[in-house]
Motif scaffolding. Sequence first.
Motif, mmCIF file in Angstrom:
data_model
loop_
_atom_site.group_PDB
_atom_site.id
_atom_site.type_symbol
_atom_site.label_atom_id
_atom_site.label_comp_id
_atom_site.label_asym_id
_atom_site.label_seq_id
_atom_site.Cartn_x
_atom_site.Cartn_y
_atom_site.Cartn_z
ATOM 1 N N ASP A 44 -1.971 5.501 -5.919
ATOM 2 C CA ASP A 44 -3.473 5.159 -5.434
ATOM 3 C C ASP A 44 -4.183 5.133 -6.525
ATOM 4 O O ASP A 44 -5.367 4.401 -6.274
ATOM 5 C CB ASP A 44 -3.637 6.930 -4.999
ATOM 6 N N VAL A 45 -3.866 5.450 -7.729
ATOM 7 C CA VAL A 45 -4.923 5.125 -8.768
ATOM 8 C C VAL A 45 -5.046 3.685 -8.999
ATOM 9 O O VAL A 45 -6.152 3.134 -9.702
ATOM 10 C CB VAL A 45 -4.243 5.913 -10.258
ATOM 11 N N VAL A 46 -4.220 2.718 -8.569
ATOM 12 C CA VAL A 46 -4.520 1.318 -9.081
ATOM 13 C C VAL A 46 -4.283 0.543 -7.772
ATOM 14 O O VAL A 46 -4.281 -0.543 -7.620
ATOM 15 C CB VAL A 46 -3.350 0.913 -9.713
ATOM 16 N N LYS A 47 -4.319 1.143 -6.409
ATOM 17 C CA LYS A 47 -4.085 0.471 -5.303
ATOM 18 C C LYS A 47 -5.165 -0.770 -5.122
ATOM 19 O O LYS A 47 -5.556 -1.578 -4.406
ATOM 20 C CB LYS A 47 -4.388 1.600 -4.209
ATOM 21 N N THR A 48 -6.529 -0.236 -5.632
ATOM 22 C CA THR A 48 -7.746 -0.642 -5.262
ATOM 23 C C THR A 48 -7.637 -2.393 -5.766
ATOM 24 O O THR A 48 -8.161 -3.463 -4.893
ATOM 25 C CB THR A 48 -9.077 -0.281 -6.032
ATOM 26 N N PHE A 49 -6.823 -2.572 -6.784
ATOM 27 C CA PHE A 49 -6.961 -4.208 -7.116
ATOM 28 C C PHE A 49 -5.259 -4.671 -7.146
ATOM 29 O O PHE A 49 -5.250 -5.788 -7.057
ATOM 30 C CB PHE A 49 -7.421 -4.410 -8.610
ATOM 31 N N LEU A 50 -4.433 -3.677 -7.326
ATOM 32 C CA LEU A 50 -2.947 -4.108 -7.187
ATOM 33 C C LEU A 50 -2.505 -4.692 -5.885
ATOM 34 O O LEU A 50 -1.738 -5.326 -5.680
ATOM 35 C CB LEU A 50 -2.158 -3.188 -7.723
ATOM 36 N N ILE B 51 2.550 1.316 -3.930
ATOM 37 C CA ILE B 51 1.679 1.088 -5.169
ATOM 38 C C ILE B 51 1.020 2.670 -5.315
ATOM 39 O O ILE B 51 0.357 3.112 -4.328
ATOM 40 C CB ILE B 51 0.603 0.017 -5.213
ATOM 41 N N ARG C 275 0.903 -1.447 0.128
ATOM 42 C CA ARG C 275 -0.069 0.021 -0.005
ATOM 43 C C ARG C 275 0.816 1.338 -0.040
ATOM 44 O O ARG C 275 0.478 2.223 -0.495
ATOM 45 C CB ARG C 275 -0.854 -0.149 1.369
#
Length: 633
Positions: free
Chosen positions: A252-258, A250, A247
């Motif tokens: 913020d724009v791709v944190k949700t799934f990466l 990575i 967290r």
Amino acid sequence: MKYEKLAKDILDNVGGKENINSLTHCITRLRFKLKDESKANTDVLKKMNGVVTVIKSGGQYQVVIGNHVPDVYADVVAVGGLNVEDGAQDSSVDEKKNLFNSFIDTISGVFSPTLGVLAATGMIKGFNALLISLKILTNTSGTYIVLNAIGDSFFYFLPIFLGYTAAKKFNANHFIGMTLGAILVYPALSSLTAGKPLYTVLTGTVISSPVYLTFLKIPVILMSYSSSVIPIVLTVYVGAKIERFFRSIIPDVVKTFLVPFCTLLVVAPLSLLVIGPIATWAGKLLGAVTLGMYSLSPIIAGIFLGGLWQVFVIFGLHWGLVPILINNLSVLKYDPIIALTFGASFAQIGVVLAIMLKTKDQKLKSISIPAFISGIFGVTEPAIYGVTLPRKKPFVISCIGAAIGGAILGAMGSKLYMFGGLGIFGIPSYIGPKGIDTGFYGAIVSIIVAFVLGFVIMFFSGYKDEEVHNDTIAENKKDILVKREVVFSPLKGETKALTEVKDEAFANGDLGRGIAIEPSEGKIVSPVDGVLTTLFPTFHAIGITSNEGAEILIHVGINTVELKGKHFNPKVKQGDKIKAGQVLMEMDIEAIKKEGYDIITPIIISNSNNYLNVVLTDKRKVDYKDELLTLMV
């Protein structure tokens, strides 16, 4: 928001929302982790309506509420705007506490949310075993299979549920935690053990293990993780740290799934390759150690654990034994350790029953009755904090009865075969796979002996009502154990039981406990000092909150709302501060009767659950300012 006022008062006196790191609850307690316990007004909380007592233990600030603690918890969360479900109250802040307190806090945080359902499914499994033993069902019948599925499912898939609670405790993504638990019990992996192994590793050692598959050519040692506890807790603990690392790096724009993607790819193989096998071996070792200690002298173990169990509960130390219980059920398929404590609650209620019969103090008697009833079902906090512990000697006597009960359980080899209910609901949990045996009879004998010993010793020990001072809980010898609030009669007339009211909601007590009056005069006066919180536009019902916190509903007649205020003449308005004896309403009761309405008037304590008891007057006729209801706090 039934307990909104109580919730607000609790929040104010634990130092406010800003002083709370985390909040959970168990069967009877709100369990706070506070940033600074010195900011909490402990003495105020102990004396508060709706609070039994306050205990500081295991790094937690525990506010004992009683059986309705889930409702109070919900209102505390709502009133305080606590985002506990999202882990916003970070429990990982830097605190100066010892390793033992950290362990107790972690265990209670991970396991306490599961215990209600775990006990419920265990009870179903226990009663199913009882039906088999009594030959009411066979183990091939559809009814047995369905009930067994209900009883087994939660425990079998326990790693998934602990994945959620552990993730919540360690401030990780809850669904990552659940996924890690699901991986451990994934059927396709466990089914591989039915085939032929590829080869065996660690040959010649006590942990020699067959290998059925590899991951990147690394041997995977498959274990049975169903019903296990240690592997998933350690896996989520490690996973939480790895998740925080990803967290932090990575975008913020791709944190949700990466973040979940990377975390699962690292932690899941790690759990199957390293954490799971090591934790499983540790679990088996723990089971062997506890069984070995028990085998040295089951009787001495019973005396020790049985006698001190209630002390452990007071300080929250019993949480340290919960993982041992669940681990033993998983590894050994039974638990002989917690089984030794079964007599404790029955010794406690034996003592309470003796006090209830001996005392001439009506306040104490009114506390003892609900404490005895809840104790039958294994919830002993009302008995401990309300009756026995403040008087010291009764509490010691209950511990003696529990110790003897524990000795019997040890001598008879009694074992728990499932995590079942408390109190009498725990009896079927002592039925093993082979049916009723000596251990089951030992459980029955132990609770009878513990109950009888507690009762007899207390009854003949020269109990005196002078022993009612609460110098243990309130830490003030001038404070009596029970506080009471008197609600005076708002009407002149003849008293009636609520069951005589021709309205189901009142008659069944759904709206709270209280009494009814058939008025002989058309005047209502305030029964307490307080605030007129509700005055219905039709004037037929009045809501009052006393200065002590009692919520009183005076409902004039049945269906009189249909009169739309006709024949009612209010003398106050909503929001007014009122004094006991002040005239609130005048009404023409004869005109109301002529309109065809029953004038019987229920007087209800809407927040009855905040009180140990609501004692009704025994007078047949009452006048204004006569004592009508006594609220035992």
